[in-house]
Design an enzyme around this catalytic site. Structure first.
Site, PDB file in Angstrom:
ATOM      1  N   GLY A 182       0.712  -1.286  -0.024  1.00  0.00           N
ATOM      2  CA  GLY A 182      -0.010  -0.186  -0.054  1.00  0.00           C
ATOM      3  C   GLY A 182       0.756   1.332  -0.184  1.00  0.00           C
ATOM      4  O   GLY A 182       1.944   1.254  -0.339  1.00  0.00           O
TER       5      GLY A 182
ATOM      6  N   HIS B  73       4.193   1.535  -7.844  1.00  0.00           N
ATOM      7  CA  HIS B  73       3.149   0.577  -7.791  1.00  0.00           C
ATOM      8  C   HIS B  73       2.010   0.669  -8.974  1.00  0.00           C
ATOM      9  O   HIS B  73       1.560  -0.433  -9.565  1.00  0.00           O
ATOM     10  CB  HIS B  73       2.041   0.733  -6.432  1.00  0.00           C
TER      11      HIS B  73
ATOM     12  N   GLN C  12      11.554  -3.896  -9.901  1.00  0.00           N
ATOM     13  CA  GLN C  12      13.182  -4.022  -9.962  1.00  0.00           C
ATOM     14  C   GLN C  12      13.879  -3.598  -8.691  1.00  0.00           C
ATOM     15  O   GLN C  12      14.674  -3.788  -8.253  1.00  0.00           O
ATOM     16  CB  GLN C  12      13.650  -3.374 -11.229  1.00  0.00           C
ATOM     17  N   LYS C  13      12.994  -2.497  -8.078  1.00  0.00           N
ATOM     18  CA  LYS C  13      13.395  -1.787  -7.010  1.00  0.00           C
ATOM     19  C   LYS C  13      13.706  -2.767  -5.722  1.00  0.00           C
ATOM     20  O   LYS C  13      14.715  -2.645  -4.986  1.00  0.00           O
ATOM     21  CB  LYS C  13      12.326  -0.656  -6.664  1.00  0.00           C
TER      22      LYS C  13
END
Ligand code: AMP
Length: 261
Positions: free
Chosen positions: A26, A32, A141-142
């Protein structure tokens, strides 16, 4: 968009093939939303899970402080065209007597810096895969090591899901978007830029044939790193680092070789 709070109801929702799942904690940002858009583009049904997973936080970490705003998240997910927002409670996913874990034998990086963290991530993701039964699950990828661990889980346990790993979304100045960036003061936000810059310096060094880790460490500009390491993620090799800015812990990575998929 429908909001579902129990595993039983989630398992009963009629979803059309192909089903895409985006697991999140969240406090949505463009990172996101980029995963949700990719899921929307590829899949007939898109499920986003919103769950601040307690088992991936150590006792001294920021579980209580972690930013939460379900109303805003639901609005953003609706705008992107998400079909189902799955928002279970901790009691729902970890009932009394919960005792089964997915424990990947992983060394270095986040595994060494946050004991138990990747076990919590792997366990909750397998639970989400079993509850939602997605055909495809989308990750950023973070959190490169998280993606690597999940690839191992899916292969080792024969989980029938395809994984997609999508590029890190950054602010214009290069800082990777993270829900934890809200913890940063203006001065810390400026200091934090040393992390992506150091990784970029490491990447350039690698391109020129020198040691990316040494180059990145030297460019951290006073930030205290938990680690600077080269990690294999599927077909890619990334230079990853975690560093503290004040009391906030940030992670980031850049691709050195190969392609994240
Ligand atoms: P989180 O809510 O932080 O657990 O992240 C949920 C998913 O979003 C994970 O797969 C993350 O890797 C991904 N994610 C987080 N930040 C970014 C970003 N800046 N760019 C792309 N994906 C991200």
């Amino acid at each position: 968009m429908r909001t579902v709070r129990t595993a039983t109801e989630m398992q009963q929702v009629a979803l059309s093939h192909k089903v895409g799942l985006v697991p999140t904690m969240g406090a949505f940002h463009e990172g996101h939303l980029s995963l949700m858009r990719a899921a929307r583009a590829e899949c007939a049904s898109v499920v986003v899970s919103l769950f601040v997973n307690p088992t991936q936080f150590a006792a001294n970490e920021d579980l209580e402080l972690y930013p939460r705003d379900e109303e805003r998240d639901a609005r953003l997910a609706t705008e992107v065209g998400v079909d189902v927002l799955f928002v279970p409670s901790a009691e729902e996913l970890y009932p009394e007597g919960f005792a089964t874990w997915v424990d990947v034998e992983e060394a270095g990086g986040e595994a060494a810096a946050r004991p138990g963290h990747l076990r919590g991530v792997a366990t909750v993701c397998v639970k989400l895969f079993n509850i939602v039964r997605p055909d495809v699950a989308f990750f950023g990828q973070k959190d490169a090591q998280q993606a690597a661990v999940l690839r191992r889980v899916v292969r080792d346990l024969n989980v029938d899901v395809e994984l997609r790993v999508l590029p890190t979304v950054r602010d214009a100045d290069g800082l990777a978007l993270s829900s934890r960036n809200v913890y940063l003061s203006t001065a810390e936000r400026a200091e934090a830029l040393a992390l992506p810059r150091a990784l970029e310096t490491g990447r350039s060094a690698h391109v020129q044939g020198s040691d990316p880790i040494a180059a990145a460490r030297a460019a951290l500009n006073g930030l205290e790193p938990d680690y600077v390491e080269v990690i294999d993620v599927g077909d890619a090799r990334v230079l990853a680092a975690a560093a503290r800015v004040g009391s906030t812990r940030l992670i980031d990575n850049v691709v050195l070789e190969g392609e994240l998929r």
